[in-house]
Design a protein around this motif. Structure first.
Motif, PDB file in Angstrom:
ATOM      1  N   GLY A 159       0.825  -1.195   0.000  1.00  0.00           N
ATOM      2  CA  GLY A 159       0.000   0.000   0.000  1.00  0.00           C
ATOM      3  C   GLY A 159       0.868   1.258   0.000  1.00  0.00           C
ATOM      4  O   GLY A 159       1.936   1.281   0.594  1.00  0.00           O
ATOM      5  N   ARG A 160       0.417   2.265  -0.714  1.00  0.00           N
ATOM      6  CA  ARG A 160       1.154   3.520  -0.787  1.00  0.00           C
ATOM      7  C   ARG A 160       0.210   4.677  -0.520  1.00  0.00           C
ATOM      8  O   ARG A 160      -0.935   4.653  -0.924  1.00  0.00           O
ATOM      9  CB  ARG A 160       1.784   3.675  -2.172  1.00  0.00           C
ATOM     10  CG  ARG A 160       2.843   2.649  -2.452  1.00  0.00           C
ATOM     11  CD  ARG A 160       3.549   2.968  -3.775  1.00  0.00           C
ATOM     12  NE  ARG A 160       4.572   1.983  -4.023  1.00  0.00           N
ATOM     13  CZ  ARG A 160       4.396   0.891  -4.766  1.00  0.00           C
ATOM     14  NH1 ARG A 160       3.237   0.661  -5.323  1.00  0.00           N
ATOM     15  NH2 ARG A 160       5.383   0.053  -4.951  1.00  0.00           N
ATOM     16  N   LEU A 161       0.724   5.672   0.156  1.00  0.00           N
ATOM     17  CA  LEU A 161      -0.043   6.886   0.380  1.00  0.00           C
ATOM     18  C   LEU A 161       0.174   7.852  -0.772  1.00  0.00           C
ATOM     19  O   LEU A 161       1.297   8.010  -1.261  1.00  0.00           O
ATOM     20  CB  LEU A 161       0.386   7.547   1.694  1.00  0.00           C
ATOM     21  CG  LEU A 161       0.127   6.743   2.962  1.00  0.00           C
ATOM     22  CD1 LEU A 161       0.749   7.465   4.158  1.00  0.00           C
ATOM     23  CD2 LEU A 161      -1.349   6.546   3.165  1.00  0.00           C
ATOM     24  N   LYS A 162      -0.893   8.461  -1.210  1.00  0.00           N
ATOM     25  CA  LYS A 162      -0.754   9.460  -2.279  1.00  0.00           C
ATOM     26  C   LYS A 162      -0.195  10.728  -1.680  1.00  0.00           C
ATOM     27  O   LYS A 162      -0.606  11.178  -0.630  1.00  0.00           O
ATOM     28  CB  LYS A 162      -2.112   9.745  -2.917  1.00  0.00           C
ATOM     29  CG  LYS A 162      -2.654   8.580  -3.688  1.00  0.00           C
ATOM     30  CD  LYS A 162      -3.971   8.941  -4.315  1.00  0.00           C
ATOM     31  CE  LYS A 162      -4.538   7.749  -5.076  1.00  0.00           C
ATOM     32  NZ  LYS A 162      -5.787   8.091  -5.730  1.00  0.00           N
ATOM     33  N   SER A 163       0.780  11.315  -2.382  1.00  0.00           N
ATOM     34  CA  SER A 163       1.365  12.558  -1.864  1.00  0.00           C
ATOM     35  C   SER A 163       1.177  13.696  -2.833  1.00  0.00           C
ATOM     36  O   SER A 163       0.851  13.569  -3.947  1.00  0.00           O
ATOM     37  CB  SER A 163       2.846  12.374  -1.568  1.00  0.00           C
ATOM     38  OG  SER A 163       3.517  11.900  -2.704  1.00  0.00           O
TER      39      SER A 163
END
Length: 125
Positions: free
Chosen positions: A121-125
């Motif tokens: 999972g990745r956080l949108k930046s």
């Protein structure tokens, strides 16, 4: 994970349980008993995407525990054997069941990761 356009879709259940490559269904997914191969020896799929983590161990403990504990409980209630009989029968049975389930379940989780394109999972930046 590589392109799948040149390969027909494979069942993640059969390829995983048999320890085959999830893309081509022909190559070996394991280089040892539980060690994943670096790449497929037939199609060259890089297995660096695969991280089964503790998932196989959790499923093995749940399924194997249910089977062995159920058999031990049935034996106790039906025959009431001495304690050493439980040790002689169910301790080796626990080892066999757990080791027998571990590799197929790890292969299944890796195949399902490939099929569903599972990633961190990745956080949108």
């Amino acid at each position: 994970m590589g392109s799948n356009t040149d390969y027909p879709p494979q069942s993640p259940y059969w390829t995983g349980l048999l320890g085959r490559c999830p893309r081509c269904g022909q190559g070996k997914a394991f280089s040892g008993f539980l060690d994943l191969a670096k790449t497929c020896d037939k199609c060259g799929l890089d297995f660096s995407f695969a991280d089964a983590g503790d998932g196989p161990a959790v499923f093995v403990s749940l399924i194997g525990g249910f089977l062995v504990l159920g058999a031990a409980l049935w034996t106790e209630l039906t025959y009431e054997p001495p304690f050493w009989v439980h040790l002689v029968i169910f301790l080796p049975l626990t080892v066999v069941v757990c080791l027998g389930l571990l590799r197929p379940l790890k292969g299944l989780l890796v195949s399902l990761q490939f099929r569903n394109k599972a990633e961190q999972g990745r956080l949108k930046s």
